[in-house]
Design a protein around this motif. Structure first.
Motif, PDB file in Angstrom:
ATOM      1  N   ASN A  69       7.324  15.984   4.825  1.00 46.69           N
ATOM      2  CA  ASN A  69       6.628  14.716   4.653  1.00 46.69           C
ATOM      3  C   ASN A  69       7.266  13.966   3.508  1.00 46.69           C
ATOM      4  OD1 ASN A  69       4.183  14.733   6.469  1.00 46.69           O
ATOM      5  ND2 ASN A  69       3.951  16.716   5.460  1.00 46.69           N
ATOM      6  N   ILE A  70       7.093  12.647   3.525  1.00 48.38           N
ATOM      7  CA  ILE A  70       7.561  11.824   2.410  1.00 48.38           C
ATOM      8  C   ILE A  70       6.353  11.115   1.816  1.00 48.38           C
ATOM      9  CG2 ILE A  70       8.943   9.828   1.726  1.00 48.38           C
ATOM     10  CD1 ILE A  70      11.090  10.715   3.632  1.00 48.38           C
ATOM     11  N   LEU A  71       6.228  11.217   0.515  1.00 47.75           N
ATOM     12  CA  LEU A  71       5.141  10.586  -0.228  1.00 47.75           C
ATOM     13  C   LEU A  71       5.739   9.441  -1.033  1.00 47.75           C
ATOM     14  CD1 LEU A  71       2.190  10.725  -1.383  1.00 47.75           C
ATOM     15  CD2 LEU A  71       3.139  12.243  -3.143  1.00 47.75           C
ATOM     16  N   PHE A  72       5.160   8.259  -0.893  1.00 50.24           N
ATOM     17  CA  PHE A  72       5.658   7.121  -1.657  1.00 50.24           C
ATOM     18  C   PHE A  72       4.482   6.247  -2.060  1.00 50.24           C
ATOM     19  CE2 PHE A  72       5.832   6.231   2.835  1.00 50.24           C
ATOM     20  CZ  PHE A  72       5.235   4.988   2.960  1.00 50.24           C
ATOM     21  N   SER A  73       4.717   5.362  -2.989  1.00 49.29           N
ATOM     22  CA  SER A  73       3.686   4.450  -3.450  1.00 49.29           C
ATOM     23  C   SER A  73       3.556   3.292  -2.483  1.00 49.29           C
ATOM     24  CB  SER A  73       4.037   3.921  -4.839  1.00 49.29           C
ATOM     25  OG  SER A  73       3.081   2.957  -5.225  1.00 49.29           O
ATOM     26  N   THR A  74       2.333   2.885  -2.244  1.00 45.07           N
ATOM     27  CA  THR A  74       2.105   1.724  -1.373  1.00 45.07           C
ATOM     28  C   THR A  74       1.877   0.457  -2.180  1.00 45.07           C
ATOM     29  OG1 THR A  74      -0.242   2.270  -1.266  1.00 45.07           O
ATOM     30  CG2 THR A  74       1.171   3.108   0.514  1.00 45.07           C
ATOM     31  N   GLY A  75       1.909   0.567  -3.478  1.00 47.03           N
ATOM     32  CA  GLY A  75       1.713  -0.591  -4.339  1.00 47.03           C
ATOM     33  C   GLY A  75       2.723  -0.606  -5.458  1.00 47.03           C
ATOM     34  N   SER A  76       2.412  -1.342  -6.488  1.00 47.11           N
ATOM     35  CA  SER A  76       3.342  -1.448  -7.608  1.00 47.11           C
ATOM     36  C   SER A  76       3.179  -0.309  -8.608  1.00 47.11           C
ATOM     37  CB  SER A  76       3.151  -2.786  -8.323  1.00 47.11           C
ATOM     38  OG  SER A  76       1.822  -2.877  -8.807  1.00 47.11           O
ATOM     39  N   SER A  77       2.118   0.482  -8.465  1.00 46.93           N
ATOM     40  CA  SER A  77       1.887   1.599  -9.382  1.00 46.93           C
ATOM     41  C   SER A  77       2.282   2.916  -8.721  1.00 46.93           C
ATOM     42  CB  SER A  77       0.409   1.658  -9.764  1.00 46.93           C
ATOM     43  OG  SER A  77       0.137   2.848 -10.469  1.00 46.93           O
ATOM     44  N   TYR A  78       2.870   3.778  -9.516  1.00 42.44           N
ATOM     45  CA  TYR A  78       3.248   5.100  -9.025  1.00 42.44           C
ATOM     46  C   TYR A  78       2.315   6.180  -9.561  1.00 42.44           C
ATOM     47  CZ  TYR A  78       7.309   3.208  -6.803  1.00 42.44           C
ATOM     48  OH  TYR A  78       8.126   2.501  -5.965  1.00 42.44           O
ATOM     49  N   SER A  79       1.169   5.778 -10.093  1.00 46.43           N
ATOM     50  CA  SER A  79       0.246   6.746 -10.682  1.00 46.43           C
ATOM     51  C   SER A  79      -0.248   7.749  -9.645  1.00 46.43           C
ATOM     52  CB  SER A  79      -0.925   6.045 -11.363  1.00 46.43           C
ATOM     53  OG  SER A  79      -1.673   5.310 -10.415  1.00 46.43           O
TER      54      SER A  79
END
Length: 145
Positions: A69-79
């Motif tokens: 799986n690939i996990l990425f941010s959907t917004g401008s924050s990577y929290s």
């Protein structure tokens, strides 16, 4: 975990070779030869997968994962990504980072610490610390093996 120095643009291939505990250039060449379409064998971008589908074909084909799986941010924050990593420290060596800034690159996670990560950068000769701020600045996506 062993450190593997990449051949040319083979950062993803070097990370796969490290996960397989294979540390010679011939191992990287064998991986590219085994997946000629996915890793663009014989082209100027040899060793570089273009899509997540190609990444998945390689990691499944090498036996590194049954369900990547690939996990990425959907917004401008990577929290959210950072929180996920902190909560899954025990799986550090089963993760790779795909960066978009300053360039597209692949790194392997060796350790997840309170203050950041220890990474294997296949362009360098050793394992390196990376702060959470540096991590977020790379605009990362995480490959979960």
């Amino acid at each position: 975990m062993i450190h593997v120095r990449q051949k040319f643009k083979h950062c993803f291939v070097a990370c796969c070779a490290s996960a397989l505990e294979q540390n010679i250039i011939a191992d990287q060449e064998a991986i590219v030869a085994r997946f000629p379409t996915e890793l663009q064998n014989g082209t100027p971008d040899e060793g570089v997968p273009n899509t997540s589908k190609e990444v998945f074909v390689v990691v499944i084909g090498l036996g590194l994962s049954l369900n990547p799986n690939i996990l990425f941010s959907t917004g401008s924050s990577y929290s959210g990504v950072t929180d996920f990593l902190r909560a899954n420290r025990q799986h550090a060596e089963r993760m790779m980072i795909f960066t978009k800034h300053p360039t597209n690159h692949c790194l392997r996670i060796r350790e997840i610490r309170d203050d950041g990560l220890t990474i294997m950068n296949p362009e360098l000769h050793d394992f390196s610390p990376m702060t959470w701020q540096e991590f977020e600045a790379t605009l990362p996506a995480i490959l979960l093996l």
